[in-house]
Scaffold this active site. Structure first.
Site, PDB file in Angstrom:
ATOM      1  N   SER A  37     -18.614  18.257  -5.545  1.00  0.00           N
ATOM      2  CA  SER A  37     -19.524  16.992  -5.095  1.00  0.00           C
ATOM      3  C   SER A  37     -20.617  17.363  -6.174  1.00  0.00           C
ATOM      4  O   SER A  37     -21.673  16.815  -5.658  1.00  0.00           O
ATOM      5  CB  SER A  37     -19.801  17.199  -3.712  1.00  0.00           C
ATOM      6  OG  SER A  37     -18.966  17.126  -2.691  1.00  0.00           O
ATOM      7  N   GLU A  47     -16.088  27.526  -6.352  1.00  0.00           N
ATOM      8  CA  GLU A  47     -15.932  26.079  -5.664  1.00  0.00           C
ATOM      9  C   GLU A  47     -15.735  26.231  -4.099  1.00  0.00           C
ATOM     10  O   GLU A  47     -14.556  26.493  -3.915  1.00  0.00           O
ATOM     11  CB  GLU A  47     -14.485  25.399  -6.302  1.00  0.00           C
ATOM     12  CG  GLU A  47     -14.862  25.102  -7.594  1.00  0.00           C
ATOM     13  CD  GLU A  47     -14.005  23.851  -8.039  1.00  0.00           C
ATOM     14  OE1 GLU A  47     -14.478  22.699  -8.732  1.00  0.00           O
ATOM     15  OE2 GLU A  47     -12.984  23.432  -7.674  1.00  0.00           O
ATOM     16  N   GLY A 106     -15.222  17.212  -2.579  1.00  0.00           N
ATOM     17  CA  GLY A 106     -15.074  15.710  -2.237  1.00  0.00           C
ATOM     18  C   GLY A 106     -15.588  15.679  -0.863  1.00  0.00           C
ATOM     19  O   GLY A 106     -15.400  14.603  -0.359  1.00  0.00           O
ATOM     20  N   GLU A 113      -6.848  23.462  -4.169  1.00  0.00           N
ATOM     21  CA  GLU A 113      -6.044  22.563  -3.996  1.00  0.00           C
ATOM     22  C   GLU A 113      -4.558  23.030  -4.166  1.00  0.00           C
ATOM     23  O   GLU A 113      -3.653  22.852  -3.385  1.00  0.00           O
ATOM     24  CB  GLU A 113      -5.876  20.983  -4.718  1.00  0.00           C
ATOM     25  CG  GLU A 113      -7.423  20.273  -4.003  1.00  0.00           C
ATOM     26  CD  GLU A 113      -7.999  19.491  -4.808  1.00  0.00           C
ATOM     27  OE1 GLU A 113      -7.724  19.112  -6.086  1.00  0.00           O
ATOM     28  OE2 GLU A 113      -9.271  19.030  -4.544  1.00  0.00           O
ATOM     29  N   HIS A 117      -6.954  26.572  -8.335  1.00  0.00           N
ATOM     30  CA  HIS A 117      -7.984  25.569  -7.729  1.00  0.00           C
ATOM     31  C   HIS A 117      -7.481  25.669  -6.257  1.00  0.00           C
ATOM     32  O   HIS A 117      -6.376  25.826  -5.915  1.00  0.00           O
ATOM     33  CB  HIS A 117      -7.631  24.342  -8.124  1.00  0.00           C
ATOM     34  CG  HIS A 117      -8.870  23.197  -7.790  1.00  0.00           C
ATOM     35  ND1 HIS A 117      -8.635  22.569  -6.572  1.00  0.00           N
ATOM     36  CD2 HIS A 117      -9.854  22.718  -8.502  1.00  0.00           C
ATOM     37  CE1 HIS A 117      -9.762  21.938  -6.351  1.00  0.00           C
ATOM     38  NE2 HIS A 117     -10.405  21.851  -7.526  1.00  0.00           N
ATOM     39  N   LYS A 167      -7.890  15.784 -11.855  1.00  0.00           N
ATOM     40  CA  LYS A 167      -6.794  15.850 -10.685  1.00  0.00           C
ATOM     41  C   LYS A 167      -5.603  14.934 -11.088  1.00  0.00           C
ATOM     42  O   LYS A 167      -5.157  14.879 -11.980  1.00  0.00           O
ATOM     43  CB  LYS A 167      -7.435  15.995  -9.219  1.00  0.00           C
ATOM     44  CG  LYS A 167      -8.547  16.714  -9.107  1.00  0.00           C
ATOM     45  CD  LYS A 167      -9.373  16.928  -7.871  1.00  0.00           C
ATOM     46  CE  LYS A 167     -10.471  17.744  -7.641  1.00  0.00           C
ATOM     47  NZ  LYS A 167     -11.006  17.977  -6.489  1.00  0.00           N
ATOM     48  N   ASN A 174     -12.445  17.677 -14.091  1.00  0.00           N
ATOM     49  CA  ASN A 174     -11.085  17.858 -13.419  1.00  0.00           C
ATOM     50  C   ASN A 174     -10.630  16.644 -12.968  1.00  0.00           C
ATOM     51  O   ASN A 174     -11.193  16.236 -11.817  1.00  0.00           O
ATOM     52  CB  ASN A 174     -11.260  18.882 -12.430  1.00  0.00           C
ATOM     53  CG  ASN A 174      -9.809  19.289 -11.847  1.00  0.00           C
ATOM     54  OD1 ASN A 174      -8.887  18.594 -12.215  1.00  0.00           O
ATOM     55  ND2 ASN A 174      -9.847  20.028 -10.730  1.00  0.00           N
TER      56      ASN A 174
HETATM   57  P1  13P Z   1     -15.429  16.763  -6.568  1.00  0.00           P
HETATM   58  O1  13P Z   1     -16.391  17.162  -7.587  1.00  0.00           O
HETATM   59  O2  13P Z   1     -14.776  15.613  -6.329  1.00  0.00           O
HETATM   60  O3  13P Z   1     -16.043  17.184  -5.222  1.00  0.00           O
HETATM   61  O4  13P Z   1     -14.359  17.793  -6.741  1.00  0.00           O
HETATM   62  C1  13P Z   1     -14.587  19.193  -7.074  1.00  0.00           C
HETATM   63  C2  13P Z   1     -13.392  19.945  -7.912  1.00  0.00           C
HETATM   64  O5  13P Z   1     -12.763  20.139  -7.037  1.00  0.00           O
HETATM   65  C3  13P Z   1     -13.393  20.282  -9.104  1.00  0.00           C
HETATM   66  O6  13P Z   1     -12.413  21.058  -9.623  1.00  0.00           O
END
Ligand code: 13P
Length: 264
Positions: free
Chosen positions: A217, A172, A178, A107, A105, A13, A11
């Site tokens: 992560s 997640e 992150g 976010e 997600h 982003k 992903n």
């Molecule tokens: P990170 O791997 O950067 O922690 O992000 C995970 C994520 O949100 C994947 O959708």
């Protein structure tokens, strides 16, 4: 008997500049062509909307089968078309070569106020368009610390998945995204087992193994231990998917940690 598929999903982003995204896709595709993982391992790249067409033609050029390397989007609107300024329908992403879409997600739940009901509508629209939904669920740190993770996961599954859901679920935990922190092996095993126990109610059957992934992560260092958990069918990777070699290392680690399992 069929082999249980395993997934490594990147992903990106809103993080890869246009030219870099194309280079990244080419790097991943070339790496997979030169060093093909076992056939039960599927890789999916999810770039921003603006890069779908470009990434699709990069992948096309390398010519790997879709089961080996596929394209996904990071969101879609819950309708086929209409007067929705700035929105993108599942039909539109499908026309650009995407066969998957990440939905719900954290976010988007956080930054766009997406509720379980909205996510369920998106799942319905994506499924109707023939795009496989990858639905994200996960608790916040405070919910975990207050012992509410199980009820949060149960209500997200109940609320954001359609009845008879056929797609992928990604666990997640918001606190792991992150942060460089991943749940312990025991916690992950417990949470994934719980999710698996909750799913049949929405799937309307006990007989289908919906792939359940972990995200938050993930790097090539944690990937082997995460992938070795029987209930885990793959990883959803953020930052570590933004560099071809680090993403390819995760794919290699995932391939080594998973021997093909059979399901009836
Ligand atoms: P990170 O791997 O950067 O922690 O992000 C995970 C994520 O949100 C994947 O959708």
């Amino acid at each position: 008997m069929t082999t249980v598929p395993k997934f490594v999903i990147g992903n990106w982003k809103m993080q890869a500049r246009h030219e870099y995204g194309l280079e990244l896709a080419r790097g991943v595709a070339q790496g997979l062509r030169d060093n093909p993982p076992p056939s039960h391992l599927h890789t999916i790249l999810c770039p921003p909307f603006t890069q779908l067409a470009g990434v699709h033609s990069e992948l096309d050029e390398i010519g790997l089968p879709n089961e080996q390397l596929a394209l996904g989007a990071q969101d879609c609107y819950p309708a086929a078309s209409g007067p929705f300024t700035g929105d993108i329908s599942p039909q539109m992403i499908k026309a650009l070569g995407a066969s998957y879409v990440i939905l719900g997600h954290s976010e988007r739940r956080q930054n766009h106020g997406e509720t379980d009901a909205v996510i369920r509508q998106k799942v319905k629209a994506a499924t109707a368009a023939g795009v496989t939904p990858i639905v994200c669920i996960g608790e916040h740190l405070a919910e975990r610390n207050e012992g509410r993770a199980a009820s949060v996961l149960a209500s997200q599954i109940e609320g954001s998945l359609t009845r008879g859901f056929r797609g992928i679920v990604a666990y997640e935990p918001v606190w792991a995204i992150g942060s460089g922190i991943t749940p312990s092996h025991e916690e992950l095993q417990r949470k994934l087992t719980l999710i698996r126990a909750l799913l049949p109610m929405r799937l309307m059957t006990d007989d289908i193994r919906v792939p359940v992934l972990y995200g938050g992560s993930v790097t090539s260092v944690q990937a082997p231990s995460i992938m070795s958990i029987e209930a885990v069918d793959g990883v959803l990777v953020g930052s570590a998917s933004l560099e071809a070699q680090s993403f390819l290392d995760i794919i290699t680690a995932a391939a080594e940690a998973t021997t093909p399992q059979l399901t009836s």
